[in-house]
Design a protein around this motif. Structure first.
Motif, PDB file in Angstrom:
ATOM      1  N   GLY A 194      -8.006   3.766  -1.414  1.00  0.00           N
ATOM      2  CA  GLY A 194      -7.454   3.005  -2.191  1.00  0.00           C
ATOM      3  C   GLY A 194      -6.273   3.199  -3.030  1.00  0.00           C
ATOM      4  O   GLY A 194      -5.422   2.420  -3.373  1.00  0.00           O
ATOM      5  N   ALA A 195      -6.337   4.471  -3.492  1.00  0.00           N
ATOM      6  CA  ALA A 195      -4.978   5.083  -4.223  1.00  0.00           C
ATOM      7  C   ALA A 195      -3.777   5.029  -3.419  1.00  0.00           C
ATOM      8  O   ALA A 195      -2.726   4.746  -3.819  1.00  0.00           O
ATOM      9  CB  ALA A 195      -5.383   6.551  -4.686  1.00  0.00           C
ATOM     10  N   ALA A 196      -3.857   5.237  -2.216  1.00  0.00           N
ATOM     11  CA  ALA A 196      -2.742   5.161  -1.028  1.00  0.00           C
ATOM     12  C   ALA A 196      -2.349   3.804  -1.164  1.00  0.00           C
ATOM     13  O   ALA A 196      -1.085   3.360  -1.222  1.00  0.00           O
ATOM     14  CB  ALA A 196      -3.082   5.533   0.259  1.00  0.00           C
ATOM     15  N   ALA A 197      -3.151   2.620  -1.133  1.00  0.00           N
ATOM     16  CA  ALA A 197      -2.946   1.147  -1.086  1.00  0.00           C
ATOM     17  C   ALA A 197      -2.201   1.005  -2.298  1.00  0.00           C
ATOM     18  O   ALA A 197      -1.005   0.060  -2.390  1.00  0.00           O
ATOM     19  CB  ALA A 197      -4.119   0.360  -0.912  1.00  0.00           C
ATOM     20  N   HIS A 231       1.386   2.147  -2.160  1.00  0.00           N
ATOM     21  CA  HIS A 231       2.341   1.661  -1.219  1.00  0.00           C
ATOM     22  C   HIS A 231       2.662   0.269  -1.940  1.00  0.00           C
ATOM     23  O   HIS A 231       3.793  -0.344  -1.971  1.00  0.00           O
ATOM     24  CB  HIS A 231       1.531   1.446  -0.250  1.00  0.00           C
ATOM     25  N   ARG A 232       1.977  -0.494  -2.580  1.00  0.00           N
ATOM     26  CA  ARG A 232       2.244  -1.879  -3.319  1.00  0.00           C
ATOM     27  C   ARG A 232       3.136  -1.615  -4.441  1.00  0.00           C
ATOM     28  O   ARG A 232       4.316  -2.296  -4.358  1.00  0.00           O
ATOM     29  CB  ARG A 232       0.969  -2.576  -3.856  1.00  0.00           C
ATOM     30  N   SER A 233       3.141  -0.318  -5.129  1.00  0.00           N
ATOM     31  CA  SER A 233       3.845  -0.232  -6.269  1.00  0.00           C
ATOM     32  C   SER A 233       5.236   0.438  -5.695  1.00  0.00           C
ATOM     33  O   SER A 233       6.318  -0.116  -6.298  1.00  0.00           O
ATOM     34  CB  SER A 233       3.515   1.101  -6.964  1.00  0.00           C
ATOM     35  N   PHE A 234       5.324   0.847  -4.550  1.00  0.00           N
ATOM     36  CA  PHE A 234       6.850   1.281  -3.995  1.00  0.00           C
ATOM     37  C   PHE A 234       7.543   0.249  -3.457  1.00  0.00           C
ATOM     38  O   PHE A 234       8.574   0.068  -3.725  1.00  0.00           O
ATOM     39  CB  PHE A 234       6.419   2.392  -2.785  1.00  0.00           C
ATOM     40  N   ASP A 278       9.353 -10.011  -2.747  1.00  0.00           N
ATOM     41  CA  ASP A 278       8.449  -8.855  -2.944  1.00  0.00           C
ATOM     42  C   ASP A 278       7.147  -8.992  -2.130  1.00  0.00           C
ATOM     43  O   ASP A 278       6.061  -9.498  -2.644  1.00  0.00           O
ATOM     44  CB  ASP A 278       8.133  -8.847  -4.184  1.00  0.00           C
ATOM     45  N   GLY A 279       7.068  -8.747  -0.714  1.00  0.00           N
ATOM     46  CA  GLY A 279       6.083  -9.015   0.025  1.00  0.00           C
ATOM     47  C   GLY A 279       5.732 -10.492   0.260  1.00  0.00           C
ATOM     48  O   GLY A 279       6.736 -11.227   0.527  1.00  0.00           O
TER      49      GLY A 279
END
Length: 112
Positions: free
Chosen positions: A28-31, A34-37, A96-97
């Motif tokens: 979850g933290a990685a997701a 990634h969205r913040s990046f 943005d996505g």
């Protein structure tokens, strides 16, 4: 009494449950990271595009309102005069996505 070697089934299940919860938290933290990046990259692309347009408008003796589209962003700017000076208001839409992020910039061109 002779000590037993290894873990009991209950200890193994508790350890695997703790490991599973920890791995889900990391995923979850990685997701989120990634969205913040991706969002930061979109804002950077938009800011670069806005800086190019504002720089060119500030070099003009009498800028006019307009629009510009490129692969990075869609830019719209308006020029307005008031008692302080000539203002440039710039809006840009950056992909943005799956959504579009709108950024706003303002600059003072001529001071009266």
């Amino acid at each position: 009494m002779i000590g037993r070697a290894g873990f009991s089934l209950v200890e193994l299940i508790v350890a695997l449950t703790i490991l599973a919860v920890t791995l889900l938290g990391l995923a979850g933290a990685a997701a989120v990271a990634h969205r913040s990046f991706l969002a930061a990259a979109a804002v950077e692309r938009g800011t670069d595009a806005a800086a190019l347009v504002l720089d060119s408008l500030l070099r003009e003796p009498a800028p006019v309102s307009g629009t510009r589209s490129d692969p990075r962003a869609v830019l719209r700017w308006t020029i307005r005069d008031d008692s302080v000076g000539t203002h440039i208001d710039l809006l840009l839409d950056v992909p943005d996505g799956p959504r579009t992020r709108t950024l706003a910039f303002s600059a003072l061109h001529h001071v009266r």
